[in-house]
Design an enzyme around this catalytic site. Structure first.
Site, mmCIF file in Angstrom:
data_model
loop_
_atom_site.group_PDB
_atom_site.id
_atom_site.type_symbol
_atom_site.label_atom_id
_atom_site.label_comp_id
_atom_site.label_asym_id
_atom_site.label_seq_id
_atom_site.Cartn_x
_atom_site.Cartn_y
_atom_site.Cartn_z
ATOM 1 N N HIS A 157 0.889 -1.159 0.000
ATOM 2 C CA HIS A 157 0.000 0.000 0.000
ATOM 3 C C HIS A 157 0.932 1.215 0.000
ATOM 4 O O HIS A 157 1.248 1.784 1.045
ATOM 5 C CB HIS A 157 -0.888 0.027 1.248
ATOM 6 C CG HIS A 157 -1.798 -1.165 1.376
ATOM 7 N ND1 HIS A 157 -1.350 -2.405 1.733
ATOM 8 C CD2 HIS A 157 -3.145 -1.280 1.170
ATOM 9 C CE1 HIS A 157 -2.384 -3.255 1.763
ATOM 10 N NE2 HIS A 157 -3.479 -2.585 1.424
ATOM 11 N N ASP A 159 0.826 -1.895 4.710
ATOM 12 C CA ASP A 159 0.401 -0.672 5.402
ATOM 13 C C ASP A 159 -0.963 -0.204 4.903
ATOM 14 O O ASP A 159 -1.091 0.884 4.340
ATOM 15 C CB ASP A 159 1.495 0.396 5.145
ATOM 16 C CG ASP A 159 1.224 1.696 5.855
ATOM 17 O OD1 ASP A 159 0.486 1.690 6.864
ATOM 18 O OD2 ASP A 159 1.757 2.725 5.398
ATOM 19 N N ALA A 201 -3.503 -4.664 -3.504
ATOM 20 C CA ALA A 201 -2.334 -5.203 -2.796
ATOM 21 C C ALA A 201 -2.289 -6.726 -2.849
ATOM 22 O O ALA A 201 -1.231 -7.319 -3.055
ATOM 23 C CB ALA A 201 -2.381 -4.746 -1.339
HETATM 24 C C1 SAM Z 1 -1.381 4.359 4.880
HETATM 25 S S1 SAM Z 1 -1.310 4.698 3.180
HETATM 26 C C2 SAM Z 1 0.265 4.159 2.669
HETATM 27 C C3 SAM Z 1 1.415 4.986 3.136
HETATM 28 C C4 SAM Z 1 2.763 4.476 2.704
HETATM 29 N N1 SAM Z 1 2.920 3.047 2.948
HETATM 30 C C5 SAM Z 1 3.851 5.206 3.443
HETATM 31 O O1 SAM Z 1 4.288 4.749 4.513
HETATM 32 O O2 SAM Z 1 4.290 6.244 2.956
HETATM 33 C C6 SAM Z 1 -2.347 3.447 2.509
HETATM 34 C C7 SAM Z 1 -2.445 3.462 0.986
HETATM 35 O O3 SAM Z 1 -3.096 2.263 0.550
HETATM 36 C C8 SAM Z 1 -3.839 2.543 -0.606
HETATM 37 N N2 SAM Z 1 -4.803 1.436 -0.742
HETATM 38 C C9 SAM Z 1 -5.985 1.270 -0.099
HETATM 39 N N3 SAM Z 1 -6.509 0.072 -0.393
HETATM 40 C C10 SAM Z 1 -5.621 -0.548 -1.222
HETATM 41 C C11 SAM Z 1 -5.587 -1.842 -1.823
HETATM 42 N N4 SAM Z 1 -6.575 -2.731 -1.657
HETATM 43 N N5 SAM Z 1 -4.523 -2.153 -2.595
HETATM 44 C C12 SAM Z 1 -3.509 -1.265 -2.782
HETATM 45 N N6 SAM Z 1 -3.495 -0.018 -2.226
HETATM 46 C C13 SAM Z 1 -4.537 0.321 -1.455
HETATM 47 C C14 SAM Z 1 -4.430 3.910 -0.333
HETATM 48 O O4 SAM Z 1 -4.800 4.545 -1.535
HETATM 49 C C15 SAM Z 1 -3.261 4.596 0.412
HETATM 50 O O5 SAM Z 1 -2.478 5.333 -0.498
#
Ligand code: SAM
Length: 279
Positions: free
Chosen positions: A42, A164, A144
């Site tokens: 994520h 994450d 993800a």
């Molecule tokens: C907490 S943020 C990530 C922050 C990043 N890991 C960092 O530490 O800089 C969570 C991210 O997951 C994405 N997201 C949400 N559901 C998802 C999924 N099923 N698969 C991939 N990405 C997803 C959101 O758009 C968001 O950008």
């Protein structure tokens, strides 16, 4: 539903804990010459302006990286992390904060592999644009857990998976446990670093218990609680559950988080580092 945007939260206390753990794991993998793979499930947008409308609206970074920014750390992990943030802010003004894929890109060697999945239609192109020139890089606009099926195991054997999710939906906790089991079957040698928020204590303990019950061995829990549980602050703390942790991680994180606590914590803040499942 994809309403979560990390630009509102970049650099907050939870990011500090998560990214310190990430830095410690990557530095351990960097000790060997053999290339490794960093896989970010994520990934977010990669780089955040702390002067943006989003960051300024919540000002969450003021309770995290802004309080540590000029701290002279003793802990090598904290020094390394602060050094990376300073690399992005060379004029000594805190304008930018790196997301997890950016931290990886700053640390990885040319021969190391970087993989990431990000679903958000606005954040994905922002992320992708930062890696167009990097070799051994794969950034996909897919879910993800679909990414595990498409991208694991990677071409190289050693590595780490950062998980994450935003946990906006209650189902995301079970999705993570299922996804973790799938990934672990595909790539059991990897280290898995799973971020979780502390909002309601019973929900946290149920989530940890589900990962412990997965049958996966060698788990370490690292938790930083800024406030007492349910003290009206919303997210009172956060943690990292690490599977196959480097043997140095518990000691390094205890030192780093004790120093973080001295700078951003209060008498109510606590650090908990506990091995959960033996090797
Ligand atoms: C907490 S943020 C990530 C922050 C990043 N890991 C960092 O530490 O800089 C969570 C991210 O997951 C994405 N997201 C949400 N559901 C998802 C999924 N099923 N698969 C991939 N990405 C997803 C959101 O758009 C968001 O950008």
């Amino acid at each position: 539903m994809l309403s979560y945007r990390h630009s509102y939260h970049a650099g907050n206390h939870a990011d500090v804990i998560k990214h310190l753990t990430q830095v410690a794991i990557l530095d351990y993998l960097l000790k060997k010459d053999k290339p490794f793979c960093y896989h970010d499930t994520h990934a977010g947008a990669g780089l955040y302006s702390l002067q943006s409308e989003h960051a300024q609206k919540t000002a969450e970074y003021q309770g995290g990286i802004a309080k540590l920014w000029h701290y002279q750390a003793q802990s090598p992990v904290l020094q390394r992390y602060l050094g990376l943030v300073k690399q992005l802010n060379p004029d000594d003004t805190l304008n930018f904060y790196p997301g997890s894929p950016k931290i990886a890109a700053l640390m990885l060697r040319q021969s190391d592999h970087l993989q990431a999945t990000e679903l958000h239609p606005t954040d994905f192109p922002l992320l992708k644009s930062q890696f167009v020139k990097r070799r051994y890089t794969r950034i996909e606009n897919i879910d993800a857990y679909a990414g595990f099926k498409a991208m694991l195991p990677p071409l190289v054997k050693r590595g780490v998976v950062l998980m994450d999710p935003p946990y906006e939906l209650k189902t995301e906790y079970q999705d993570l446990v299922n996804g973790l089991q799938d990934a672990y079957k595909r790539w059991p040698q990897a280290t898995y670093a799973i971020w979780y928020p502390v909002i309601e204590r019973p929900a946290v303990e149920a989530f940890i218990a589900a990962i412990v019950a997965s049958g996966i061995k060698n788990q370490l829990r690292i938790e930083f609680n800024l406030h007492a549980d349910s003290s009206g602050h919303g997210m009172t703390g956060s943690g990292m559950l690490v599977i196959n942790p480097p043997f140095t991680l518990a000691t390094e994180m205890r030192q780093a988080l004790t120093e973080v606590l001295s700078q951003i914590g209060s008498v109510h803040s606590t650090v908990q580092i506990t091995p959960l499942v033996a090797e």
